[in-house]
Design a protein around this motif. Structure first.
Motif, mmCIF file in Angstrom:
data_model
loop_
_atom_site.group_PDB
_atom_site.id
_atom_site.type_symbol
_atom_site.label_atom_id
_atom_site.label_comp_id
_atom_site.label_asym_id
_atom_site.label_seq_id
_atom_site.Cartn_x
_atom_site.Cartn_y
_atom_site.Cartn_z
ATOM 1 N N ASP A 7 0.825 -1.215 0.000
ATOM 2 C CA ASP A 7 0.000 0.000 0.000
ATOM 3 C C ASP A 7 0.857 1.262 0.000
ATOM 4 O O ASP A 7 0.547 2.233 -0.693
ATOM 5 C CB ASP A 7 -0.923 0.007 1.232
ATOM 6 C CG ASP A 7 -2.137 -0.863 1.009
ATOM 7 O OD1 ASP A 7 -2.426 -1.165 -0.155
ATOM 8 O OD2 ASP A 7 -2.781 -1.249 1.999
ATOM 9 N N ILE A 8 1.935 1.224 0.784
ATOM 10 C CA ILE A 8 2.802 2.406 0.846
ATOM 11 C C ILE A 8 3.500 2.627 -0.499
ATOM 12 O O ILE A 8 3.602 3.756 -0.982
ATOM 13 C CB ILE A 8 3.815 2.265 1.998
ATOM 14 C CG1 ILE A 8 3.064 2.371 3.333
ATOM 15 C CG2 ILE A 8 4.880 3.345 1.928
ATOM 16 C CD1 ILE A 8 3.869 2.005 4.539
ATOM 17 N N CYS A 9 3.914 1.526 -1.130
ATOM 18 C CA CYS A 9 4.523 1.644 -2.458
ATOM 19 C C CYS A 9 3.536 2.290 -3.433
ATOM 20 O O CYS A 9 3.902 3.167 -4.224
ATOM 21 C CB CYS A 9 4.923 0.269 -2.998
ATOM 22 S SG CYS A 9 6.373 -0.403 -2.210
ATOM 23 N N TYR A 10 2.274 1.846 -3.377
ATOM 24 C CA TYR A 10 1.257 2.415 -4.269
ATOM 25 C C TYR A 10 1.082 3.903 -3.997
ATOM 26 O O TYR A 10 0.970 4.711 -4.920
ATOM 27 C CB TYR A 10 -0.081 1.698 -4.075
ATOM 28 C CG TYR A 10 -0.155 0.328 -4.704
ATOM 29 C CD1 TYR A 10 0.691 -0.032 -5.749
ATOM 30 C CD2 TYR A 10 -1.092 -0.617 -4.270
ATOM 31 C CE1 TYR A 10 0.622 -1.288 -6.324
ATOM 32 C CE2 TYR A 10 -1.164 -1.868 -4.848
ATOM 33 C CZ TYR A 10 -0.313 -2.206 -5.869
ATOM 34 O OH TYR A 10 -0.396 -3.442 -6.443
ATOM 35 N N LEU A 11 1.113 4.250 -2.697
ATOM 36 C CA LEU A 11 0.943 5.655 -2.318
ATOM 37 C C LEU A 11 2.073 6.512 -2.897
ATOM 38 O O LEU A 11 1.848 7.559 -3.512
ATOM 39 C CB LEU A 11 0.919 5.770 -0.786
ATOM 40 C CG LEU A 11 0.774 7.174 -0.223
ATOM 41 C CD1 LEU A 11 -0.606 7.709 -0.542
ATOM 42 C CD2 LEU A 11 1.007 7.186 1.270
ATOM 43 N N VAL A 12 3.308 6.004 -2.721
ATOM 44 C CA VAL A 12 4.457 6.737 -3.261
ATOM 45 C C VAL A 12 4.342 6.831 -4.781
ATOM 46 O O VAL A 12 4.603 7.885 -5.382
ATOM 47 C CB VAL A 12 5.774 6.036 -2.853
ATOM 48 C CG1 VAL A 12 6.963 6.702 -3.511
ATOM 49 C CG2 VAL A 12 5.929 6.044 -1.343
ATOM 50 N N ALA A 13 3.904 5.741 -5.409
ATOM 51 C CA ALA A 13 3.764 5.738 -6.866
ATOM 52 C C ALA A 13 2.798 6.831 -7.321
ATOM 53 O O ALA A 13 3.058 7.549 -8.288
ATOM 54 C CB ALA A 13 3.286 4.366 -7.350
ATOM 55 N N VAL A 14 1.679 6.979 -6.590
ATOM 56 C CA VAL A 14 0.697 8.007 -6.955
ATOM 57 C C VAL A 14 1.312 9.399 -6.864
ATOM 58 O O VAL A 14 1.144 10.235 -7.746
ATOM 59 C CB VAL A 14 -0.551 7.901 -6.046
ATOM 60 C CG1 VAL A 14 -1.427 9.130 -6.205
ATOM 61 C CG2 VAL A 14 -1.351 6.664 -6.389
ATOM 62 N N VAL A 15 2.083 9.628 -5.771
ATOM 63 C CA VAL A 15 2.736 10.933 -5.622
ATOM 64 C C VAL A 15 3.686 11.175 -6.798
ATOM 65 O O VAL A 15 3.733 12.272 -7.376
ATOM 66 C CB VAL A 15 3.497 11.001 -4.282
ATOM 67 C CG1 VAL A 15 4.287 12.291 -4.187
ATOM 68 C CG2 VAL A 15 2.527 10.897 -3.128
ATOM 69 N N LEU A 16 4.432 10.136 -7.176
ATOM 70 C CA LEU A 16 5.366 10.279 -8.297
ATOM 71 C C LEU A 16 4.617 10.573 -9.602
ATOM 72 O O LEU A 16 5.082 11.349 -10.433
ATOM 73 C CB LEU A 16 6.221 9.014 -8.441
ATOM 74 C CG LEU A 16 7.220 8.774 -7.311
ATOM 75 C CD1 LEU A 16 7.904 7.423 -7.469
ATOM 76 C CD2 LEU A 16 8.263 9.881 -7.276
ATOM 77 N N PHE A 17 3.442 9.943 -9.765
ATOM 78 C CA PHE A 17 2.629 10.213 -10.966
ATOM 79 C C PHE A 17 2.257 11.686 -11.034
ATOM 80 O O PHE A 17 2.420 12.341 -12.065
ATOM 81 C CB PHE A 17 1.328 9.406 -10.947
ATOM 82 C CG PHE A 17 1.498 7.941 -11.218
ATOM 83 C CD1 PHE A 17 2.708 7.432 -11.647
ATOM 84 C CD2 PHE A 17 0.436 7.070 -11.060
ATOM 85 C CE1 PHE A 17 2.870 6.085 -11.895
ATOM 86 C CE2 PHE A 17 0.582 5.730 -11.310
ATOM 87 C CZ PHE A 17 1.794 5.228 -11.720
ATOM 88 N N ILE A 18 1.739 12.203 -9.920
ATOM 89 C CA ILE A 18 1.271 13.594 -9.910
ATOM 90 C C ILE A 18 2.445 14.535 -10.177
ATOM 91 O O ILE A 18 2.366 15.441 -11.013
ATOM 92 C CB ILE A 18 0.617 13.934 -8.550
ATOM 93 C CG1 ILE A 18 -0.612 13.053 -8.328
ATOM 94 C CG2 ILE A 18 0.225 15.397 -8.499
ATOM 95 C CD1 ILE A 18 -1.208 13.191 -6.949
ATOM 96 N N LEU A 19 3.560 14.257 -9.482
ATOM 97 C CA LEU A 19 4.756 15.082 -9.662
ATOM 98 C C LEU A 19 5.226 15.004 -11.110
ATOM 99 O O LEU A 19 5.588 16.023 -11.717
ATOM 100 C CB LEU A 19 5.841 14.531 -8.725
ATOM 101 C CG LEU A 19 6.807 15.522 -8.142
ATOM 102 C CD1 LEU A 19 6.063 16.568 -7.352
ATOM 103 C CD2 LEU A 19 7.819 14.802 -7.280
ATOM 104 N N GLY A 20 5.211 13.802 -11.658
ATOM 105 C CA GLY A 20 5.656 13.598 -13.037
ATOM 106 C C GLY A 20 4.847 14.419 -14.019
ATOM 107 O O GLY A 20 5.401 15.147 -14.852
ATOM 108 N N ILE A 21 3.512 14.341 -13.906
ATOM 109 C CA ILE A 21 2.666 15.101 -14.829
ATOM 110 C C ILE A 21 2.884 16.592 -14.642
ATOM 111 O O ILE A 21 2.967 17.349 -15.593
ATOM 112 C CB ILE A 21 1.173 14.770 -14.621
ATOM 113 C CG1 ILE A 21 0.901 13.321 -15.003
ATOM 114 C CG2 ILE A 21 0.309 15.664 -15.478
ATOM 115 C CD1 ILE A 21 -0.536 13.024 -15.209
#
Lengths: 270, 105
Positions: A7-21
């Motif tokens: 779950d924490i990995c998924y959370l970090v992934a979402v943050v990276l997605f937003i930052l990336g866009i």
């Protein structure tokens, strides 16, 4: 424990997605943004491998290896001018993947789960539209497919029938394996009817819209699995894609409604 | 209808995430310059490949003797990987064009 880490990995992934866009929307930082979004994606994929009770790992790895080789090959070999159709192709693949997941899941879903059933049907219908629409958009940009006029009402009727059938399947409270395939088929046909009449010059806007649709299917698949990374990532693409569609149309001095419906209108006169 | 409402209320969290994500998506790209429209489309397309997580899960929980589901799941993973890998690679190639020129304001 492992579930928490996933779950924490998924959370970090979402943050990276937003930052990336976010970074991708400025020229100076765009490349870095792409890299950050990619690292988020890798994190999400690696985390999903630790899902408890995961079988067929070898089969998954083989499929991923084939997809990686194919994806890199297409991405590197295609000419710079042919990029938009390639994006359309990749986008169609994502839509198709979502529709396939829906088909497999339908076999496992208890018929009394109406809410999940509705989400699944949405996933199937939108994914199929995105797939067939993207393929036509690609063909048109490539110049393989010519403009064909299709009556506007015909397209909408097909979609209406597909949605009505989907509602019936959920409401019937029984497994309807054949009808599910009919719904997918109708949605595929609607994707064709939707993109066929739109002129080649307007295709980038249409691809952006289809891209947004693929995002929505990713999100509905996320709802199906209670998976936040798919939900969040998908909706992010869905809404950013929709805004991008509007911005692109504006940059071309066209309105989206104009692009989507004018060519239908002329055909409907007959 | 009742079932749908019940589903939404049981999955409130998801729907909150859903709605907030809509606004985040709009907010993060609202100032994108025209030159970046196509790369951004390509980049967000790569992100929609996140459906690969679902395809890994679906293939991973299929029984090893259910050949129809295995085939569908296999293709789901394959196509989603194409979307992800191809998407990011193409975006990177597009953005390489921005490297040489001084960045526009």
């Amino acid at each position: 424990m492992i579930l928490y880490i996933i779950d924490i990995c998924y959370l970090v992934a979402v943050v990276l997605f937003i930052l990336g866009i976010k970074l991708m929307s400025h020229p100076d930082t765009a490349r870095r943004g792409n890299g950050i979004a990619l690292s988020g994606m890798i994190l999400a994929i690696v985390a999903s491998f630790f899902t408890p009770g995961l079988n067929n790992i070898i089969l998954i790895l083989v499929a991923m290896a084939l997809g990686t080789v194919g994806g890199l090959y297409f991405a590197k070999s295609v000419k710079m001018t042919a990029m938009p159709q390639l994006v359309s192709f990749f986008n169609g693949m994502g839509g198709a993947a979502a529709a396939l997941i829906g088909l497999v899941e339908y076999g496992d879903l208890p018929v009394d789960e109406v809410g999940k059933g509705a989400v699944l049907m949405a996933s199937l219908v939108i994914g199929s539209i995105s797939f067939s629409g993207s393929m036509i958009a690609m063909g048109k940009l490539q110049g393989v497919i010519k403009d064909i006029r299709i009556n506007k009402m015909l397209g909408f009727t097909i979609l209406a029938v597909a949605v009505a059938l989907a509602v019936y399947i959920i409401a019937s409270g029984q497994p309807q394996p054949v009808l599910v395939y009919v719904v997918v088929l109708l949605a595929l046909v609607y994707g064709l009817a939707f993109v066929y009449p739109i002129g080649g010059a307007d295709m980038p806007v249409v691809i952006s819209l289809l891209n947004s649709l693929t995002g929505v299917t990713a999100a509905t698949t996320g709802l199906l699995y209670d998976n936040k990374v798919m939900l969040m990532g998908g909706i992010l693409v869905g809404s950013a894609g929709l805004l991008l569609t509007l911005l692109m149309a504006k940059a071309m001095n066209r309105s989206v409604a104009n692009i989507l419906f004018t060519s239908f209108g002329t055909a409907a006169g007959g | 209808m009742e079932d749908i409402i019940q589903y939404i209320s049981e999955n409130q969290q998801e729907f909150y995430v859903f709605i907030l994500a809509v606004f985040v998506g709009i907010e993060v790209i609202s100032k994108v310059p025209t030159v970046l429209h196509t790369p951004l489309m390509s980049g967000s397309n790569a992100l929609s490949g996140v459906v690969i997580v679902g395809s890994i899960i679906v293939l991973g929980k299929t029984a090893p003797d259910n050949y129809a589901a295995l085939t569908l799941g296999f293709f789901a993973v394959l196509l989603a990987t194409l979307n992800v890998v191809g998407g990011f690679a193409v975006t990177n190639r597009m953005l390489e064009m921005f490297k040489k020129k001084p960045a526009k304001k």
